[in-house]
Design an enzyme around this catalytic site. Structure first.
Site, PDB file in Angstrom:
ATOM      1  N   HIS A  89      -2.240   3.436  30.383  1.00  0.00           N
ATOM      2  CA  HIS A  89      -1.813   2.129  30.886  1.00  0.00           C
ATOM      3  C   HIS A  89      -0.295   2.114  31.000  1.00  0.00           C
ATOM      4  O   HIS A  89       0.400   2.654  30.149  1.00  0.00           O
ATOM      5  CB  HIS A  89      -2.272   1.042  29.903  1.00  0.00           C
ATOM      6  CG  HIS A  89      -1.931  -0.346  30.338  1.00  0.00           C
ATOM      7  ND1 HIS A  89      -2.691  -1.049  31.241  1.00  0.00           N
ATOM      8  CD2 HIS A  89      -0.897  -1.145  30.021  1.00  0.00           C
ATOM      9  CE1 HIS A  89      -2.147  -2.235  31.437  1.00  0.00           C
ATOM     10  NE2 HIS A  89      -1.054  -2.325  30.715  1.00  0.00           N
ATOM     11  N   ASP A 168      -8.353 -13.314  26.833  1.00  0.00           N
ATOM     12  CA  ASP A 168      -7.064 -12.859  27.358  1.00  0.00           C
ATOM     13  C   ASP A 168      -6.833 -13.382  28.769  1.00  0.00           C
ATOM     14  O   ASP A 168      -5.724 -13.819  29.100  1.00  0.00           O
ATOM     15  CB  ASP A 168      -6.977 -11.322  27.350  1.00  0.00           C
ATOM     16  CG  ASP A 168      -5.702 -10.866  28.040  1.00  0.00           C
ATOM     17  OD1 ASP A 168      -4.617 -11.213  27.538  1.00  0.00           O
ATOM     18  OD2 ASP A 168      -5.778 -10.227  29.108  1.00  0.00           O
ATOM     19  N   ARG A 175      -0.296 -18.718  29.968  1.00  0.00           N
ATOM     20  CA  ARG A 175       1.071 -18.215  29.703  1.00  0.00           C
ATOM     21  C   ARG A 175       1.866 -18.147  31.002  1.00  0.00           C
ATOM     22  O   ARG A 175       3.046 -18.488  31.045  1.00  0.00           O
ATOM     23  CB  ARG A 175       0.993 -16.835  29.055  1.00  0.00           C
ATOM     24  CG  ARG A 175       0.528 -16.876  27.613  1.00  0.00           C
ATOM     25  CD  ARG A 175       0.132 -15.490  27.132  1.00  0.00           C
ATOM     26  NE  ARG A 175       1.218 -14.550  27.232  1.00  0.00           N
ATOM     27  CZ  ARG A 175       1.065 -13.229  27.395  1.00  0.00           C
ATOM     28  NH1 ARG A 175      -0.130 -12.692  27.444  1.00  0.00           N
ATOM     29  NH2 ARG A 175       2.108 -12.442  27.496  1.00  0.00           N
ATOM     30  N   SER A 190      -2.332  -8.832  24.365  1.00  0.00           N
ATOM     31  CA  SER A 190      -2.995  -8.948  25.664  1.00  0.00           C
ATOM     32  C   SER A 190      -3.375  -7.562  26.184  1.00  0.00           C
ATOM     33  O   SER A 190      -4.522  -7.314  26.587  1.00  0.00           O
ATOM     34  CB  SER A 190      -2.050  -9.664  26.633  1.00  0.00           C
ATOM     35  OG  SER A 190      -2.475  -9.529  27.949  1.00  0.00           O
ATOM     36  N   LYS A 194      -7.575  -5.589  25.841  1.00  0.00           N
ATOM     37  CA  LYS A 194      -8.348  -5.066  26.968  1.00  0.00           C
ATOM     38  C   LYS A 194      -8.705  -3.593  26.757  1.00  0.00           C
ATOM     39  O   LYS A 194      -9.786  -3.149  27.106  1.00  0.00           O
ATOM     40  CB  LYS A 194      -7.565  -5.258  28.276  1.00  0.00           C
ATOM     41  CG  LYS A 194      -7.519  -6.731  28.675  1.00  0.00           C
ATOM     42  CD  LYS A 194      -6.669  -6.986  29.892  1.00  0.00           C
ATOM     43  CE  LYS A 194      -5.222  -6.950  29.577  1.00  0.00           C
ATOM     44  NZ  LYS A 194      -4.351  -7.819  30.360  1.00  0.00           N
TER      45      LYS A 194
HETATM   46  N1  URA Z   1       0.221  -7.028  30.942  1.00  0.00           N
HETATM   47  C1  URA Z   1      -0.821  -7.612  30.294  1.00  0.00           C
HETATM   48  O1  URA Z   1      -1.961  -7.192  30.431  1.00  0.00           O
HETATM   49  N2  URA Z   1      -0.563  -8.677  29.521  1.00  0.00           N
HETATM   50  C2  URA Z   1       0.668  -9.175  29.330  1.00  0.00           C
HETATM   51  O2  URA Z   1       0.822 -10.117  28.595  1.00  0.00           O
HETATM   52  C3  URA Z   1       1.740  -8.565  30.003  1.00  0.00           C
HETATM   53  C4  URA Z   1       1.485  -7.481  30.799  1.00  0.00           C
END
Ligand code: URA
Length: 443
Positions: A89, A168, A175, A190, A194
């Site tokens: 990621h 999330d 947010r 966050s 995932k």
């Molecule tokens: N990427 C994400 O998945 N979440 C965030 O809060 C910021 C970047």
């Protein structure tokens, strides 16, 4: 009604405690997250809580609790029948098409790649948008399709299903609308919720640092990396964070189809040096974390073989075809979308490139149509920028330093001006930028 009032009062107490710099227990955090996800706690209360977190932060235990609660809000995939699965990621940047190169290379080396990616937002691009440059490519696989494809060809790159960490998704939207995105515990939980929900056993994270990234300086990037490693360890995941430069765009292409073309060239062994270096680094680390190579040297040699013998490129072809995309584009770029006009920017005098502001290039590409300001906005896969020079390169007077792929939109001229303004020139030699800025990893 009395129950509702009691709940609202309890939430106020938790908000006030965080506002005043206190800490919340695991149960209290779970109460907030599950309550919000079920619709029992209103937006205004959770927004106030998030703002308190932005100002007061969360300690490691609170951050782990927040992550665990978001994971528990949905299903958690079990991928153990595939052996060790390693995810990759990037925290996001301009021109970052590394996944398009690394995922097929690693899969070609025999490590299953089960990747759930996102769309671009603001000046940060998204892998799903890029992959849609292959006409017909599906990014909405069901969990059953996801697992079946992983079994069949050892690689899948799709969007996140709604059942994974739904809290999330809800919290992120809130947010986004309340100025509470930039808080390290919120970003770390966050991202990691995932990854954990998607069933990875290890994750290799590229934490971008610089004007084109979430984290503008190395100290914040390190803090984010440490937070993500701590969350991973608390959930039994091995985590490696590479901290890498995002003060200039990565590679040369910025914009969806242009980036796909560059990723294909890279898999053919003709990629730009920075992208190749990052892809080799991330790929090798994934192989080590996936226990497909005993050390970094062996892993790098395997990645290099997959680059040299075309097996990485073949894996990309297989991936695109499996997800319904037009795989002819892998061999013939004429099958990718193309902008109708290309504007070349030429150097007014001979000089060295001193800087290329990644954020400005990213914003310009949004104006050209390649990105979106708001979730759900349509994008133009054809448009973007190709940089002919990077920091440290010398450009002769009259030579092109960038080409801008435009579709005839009203903002094209101002976008082109912004790209010109992103370049800083120097009469003196300029050192190339350091790409790899650090590494923070679990054992
Ligand atoms: N990427 C994400 O998945 N979440 C965030 O809060 C910021 C970047």
């Amino acid at each position: 009604m009395r129950g509702l009032t009691r709940r609202l009062v309890r939430v106020v107490e938790l908000i006030e405690r965080k506002r005043d710099g206190g800490t919340l227990t695991t149960e209290e955090i779970d109460y907030l997250v599950q309550g919000y996800t079920k619709g029992d706690i209103p937006d205004y209360q959770l927004s106030a809580f998030l703002m308190a977190v932005v100002w007061r932060g969360m300690d490691a235990k609170e951050t782990a609790a927040l992550t665990a609660s978001m994971v528990a809000s949905g299903e958690r995939l079990d991928l153990s029948r595939f052996g060790r699965v390693v995810d990759k990621h990037s925290t996001g940047g301009v021109g970052d098409k590394t996944t398009l190169v690394v995922a097929p290379l690693v899969a070609a080396c025999g490590l299953p790649v089960a990747k759930m990616s996102g769309r671009g937002l603001g000046f940060s691009g998204g892998t799903l948008d890029k992959l849609e440059s292959f006409a017909g490519y599906r990014v909405d696989l069901t969990t059953a399709e996801f697992l079946a494809q992983l079994e069949r060809i050892g690689i899948v790159v799709t969007g996140q299903t709604k059942d994974l960490a739904p809290a999330d998704g809800l919290l992120y939207a809130l947010r986004d609308a309340t100025g509470t995105v930039p808080a390290i515990p919120l970003i770390a939980s966050s991202i990691m919720s995932k990854k954990i929900a998607a069933g990875a056993h290890a994750v290799v994270l590229d934490v971008k640092v610089g004007s084109g990234a979430f984290m503008k300086d190395l100290a914040s990037a390190r803090a984010l990396a440490r937070a993500m490693v701590a969350i991973g360890v608390a959930h039994g995941l091995a985590v490696t964070c590479e901290l890498t430069d995002m003060d200039q765009p990565l590679g040369r292409a910025v914009g969806n189809a242009l980036e796909v073309a560059e990723a294909i060239e890279t898999l053919r062994g003709r990629g730009p040096a920075d992208l190749v270096r990052l892809a080799r680094l991330a790929g090798a680390e994934m192989l080590v974390r996936g226990r497909k190579a005993r050390d970094a040297r062996t892993a790098l040699a395997r990645i290099d073989r997959a680059l040299a013998d075309g097996s990485g490129l073949a894996k990309l072809r297989e991936l695109v075809a499996a997800q319904g995309g037009d795989a002819r584009a892998v061999d013939d770029p004429r099958h990718l979308p193309h902008a109708p006009l290309v504007e070349r920017l030429v150097a007014p005098r001979t000089a060295f490139v001193g800087a290329i502001a990644a954020d400005r290039v990213g914003q310009a590409s949004v104006r050209l149509g390649a990105g979106r300001e708001r979730k759900g906005d349509p994008i133009d896969l054809r448009t973007g920028v190709v940089l002919h020079a990077k920091v440290g390169d010398r450009v002769e007077r009259g030579q092109p330093y960038a080409e801008v792929h435009v579709a005839g939109r009203p903002d094209d001229e101002s976008a082109i001006d912004q790209i010109r303004a992103a370049f800083r020139w120097s009469a003196r030699r300029v050192a190339p930028r350091r790409l790899i800025l650090g590494r923070i990893a679990s054992r």
